[in-house]
Design an enzyme around this catalytic site. Structure first.
Site, PDB file in Angstrom:
ATOM      1  CB  ALA A 210      -0.901  -0.019   1.227  1.00 26.64           C
ATOM      2  CG  ASN A 211       0.020   4.672  -1.851  1.00 26.21           C
ATOM      3  OD1 ASN A 211      -0.705   5.528  -1.372  1.00 26.21           O
ATOM      4  ND2 ASN A 211      -0.282   4.022  -2.973  1.00 26.21           N
ATOM      5  NE  ARG A 212       3.397   8.940   4.566  1.00 27.19           N
ATOM      6  CZ  ARG A 212       4.081  10.074   4.408  1.00 27.19           C
ATOM      7  NH1 ARG A 212       5.219  10.067   3.752  1.00 27.19           N
ATOM      8  NH2 ARG A 212       3.620  11.200   4.906  1.00 27.19           N
ATOM      9  CB  SER A 213      -2.710   8.074  -1.007  1.00 25.28           C
ATOM     10  OG  SER A 213      -3.853   8.831  -1.331  1.00 25.28           O
TER      11      SER A 213
END
Ligand code: PMT
Length: 400
Positions: A210-213
């Site tokens: 995943a990523n931090r968005s």
């Protein structure tokens, strides 16, 4: 800039226990920048004091006896004519019935008859009262007169019973007020497609890449487009945020799901705003069973995900305006320029994500708008909503 700046709302409050929620609604609308004139019926005064509303709106709240005060002969006409929106929340069966019949026997009903602004009604009452044919007939009549009815919803009622009759929550009503006030705005009749949040690429049934968005920037774009009168479709990766009221929301998890959803809606859209942080790679063979520690450190092979923006820009039927975002930690301008050209975009929002107060998760952002005509607008630190308004104003200029 506040979303409801220079808008005047008459908030009618009638006699229901849901009056306590009306104070929150008045506060929310005021915080959005609206001037809120509250009118309480005499029954509402039994539940809540005008002072409560005056305290949250910073303006005088009106009661029935003001009808007979020194400015009484014009007060209802002035309040009605000045309003951009009249919202009655909570709206009791009694007031709905009076409004349907065109009765005007108190300051609120008089004001509503005098007003030319859109009328929103948020019914609240016990389930049996709501189901009664007389109430249903009033609602039907009011609909044919052009009023919009919001709620009620089903749930716990003050009587202790459970059923249809709870007033919609203030946040949702404020959202509908924004949609109503946005109608006729600069994006009226336009369809805006927004992607938001990060994608998640499964490794196994419990783990993802995943990523931090957080979705904040994309949701702000969707809200700003609604405030400007657009019809909005929001394709969202997993996000803890509540979607803006009035947007059609398509929830996705992976980049491939996001690609499918964006392509399914792109042909009908006038503007595409890709604020989503899409994973460029996914595990090529996600395990269908949880990978065990005992099996040793796994090697995860990755495959490239589709470039969604590039695919859209190659479609014959595509939005007139394509806007990408470039989240960069270094060489912001040159990297963003490269993406503007390689993805076939009209504009890219260059987003320096190395600063603490901009980019992922925070409520503010600092961006440069780079257009394919070579123009560069460097914006100061703004709220994500303000950034969204600027991006949409620029996108609209291309549409014209
Ligand atoms: O959600 P928040 O916490 O508010 O954070 C906001 C944000 C930082 C995520 C947002 O402002 C932002 O910059 N979004 C773009 C993030 C990004 O992934 O950029 P990129 O440089 O990898 O991609 C460039 C553009 O291509 C983006 O519009 C992206 O949506 C799109 N893209 C990327 C990869 C891919 N496979 N397909 C795409 O269409």
């Amino acid at each position: 800039m506040l979303p409801l700046e220079s808008k005047r709302i008459v908030l009618g409050v009638t006699g229901s226990i849901a009056c306590y929620k009306a104070a929150d609604l008045a506060s929310k609308l005021t915080q959005l920048g609206a001037e809120v004139d509250v009118i309480l019926t005499s029954a509402a005064e039994h539940f809540i004091r005008p002072l409560t509303f005056q305290s949250v709106t910073g303006r005088r709240a009106y009661v029935d006896k003001d009808l007979w005060g020194p400015e009484g002969h014009v007060l209802h006409v002035k309040l009605g004519k000045d309003a951009d929106l009249v919202l009655v929340a909570p709206a009791t069966a009694n007031t709905l019935s009076k409004l349907a019949a065109g009765q005007a026997d108190n300051l609120l009903t008089l004001t509503i008859l005098a007003a030319t602004a859109p009328l929103m009604l948020a019914p609240a009452m016990d389930g049996g009262m709501y189901d009664h044919p007389a109430t249903q007939a009033s609602l039907e009549t009011l609909r044919t007169h052009g009023a919009s009815i919001h709620g009620p919803v089903s749930g716990h009622l003050a009587s202790g019973l459970s059923g249809m009759g709870r007033m919609l929550e203030p946040a949702e009503l404020a959202g509908y007020a924004r949609v109503t006030l946005g109608a006729g705005g600069p994006l009226d009749g336009r369809r805006v497609l927004v992607s938001a949040g990060g994608t998640q690429e499964p490794i196994d049934p419990v783990r993802v890449i995943a990523n931090r968005s957080s979705g904040k920037q994309g949701y702000a774009l969707a809200q700003a487009a609604l405030d400007m009168g657009a019809q909005v479709t929001l394709v969202s990766g997993p996000s803890a945020l509540s979607a803006p009221t009035g947007a059609d929301v398509v929830r996705v998890q992976t980049a491939i799901e996001m690609r499918d959803a964006v392509l399914a809606h792109a042909a009908q859209a006038d503007i595409l705003l890709m604020a989503a942080a899409v994973a460029d790679f996914r595990p090529s063979n996600a395990s269908d069973k949880k990978i065990k520690r005992a099996g040793g450190v796994p090697t995860i092979e990755l495959a490239a995900n589709p470039d969604i923006l590039k695919e859209v820009s190659q479609q014959a039927n595509k939005p007139a305006v394509l806007v990408g975002f470039a989240a960069e930690s270094n060489d912001l301008l040159s990297n963003a320029q490269g993406k503007l050209a390689s993805k076939g975009l009209d504009m890219i929002v260059a987003n320096d994500v190395s600063a603490q107060d901009a980019g992922f998760e925070v409520d503010t952002n600092r961006v440069i708008l780079l257009a394919k005509d070579g123009s560069q607008d460097e914006l100061p630190l703004l709220s994500k909503y303000e950034v969204a308004r600027k991006v949409l104003e620029k996108a609209l200029s291309f549409l014209k």
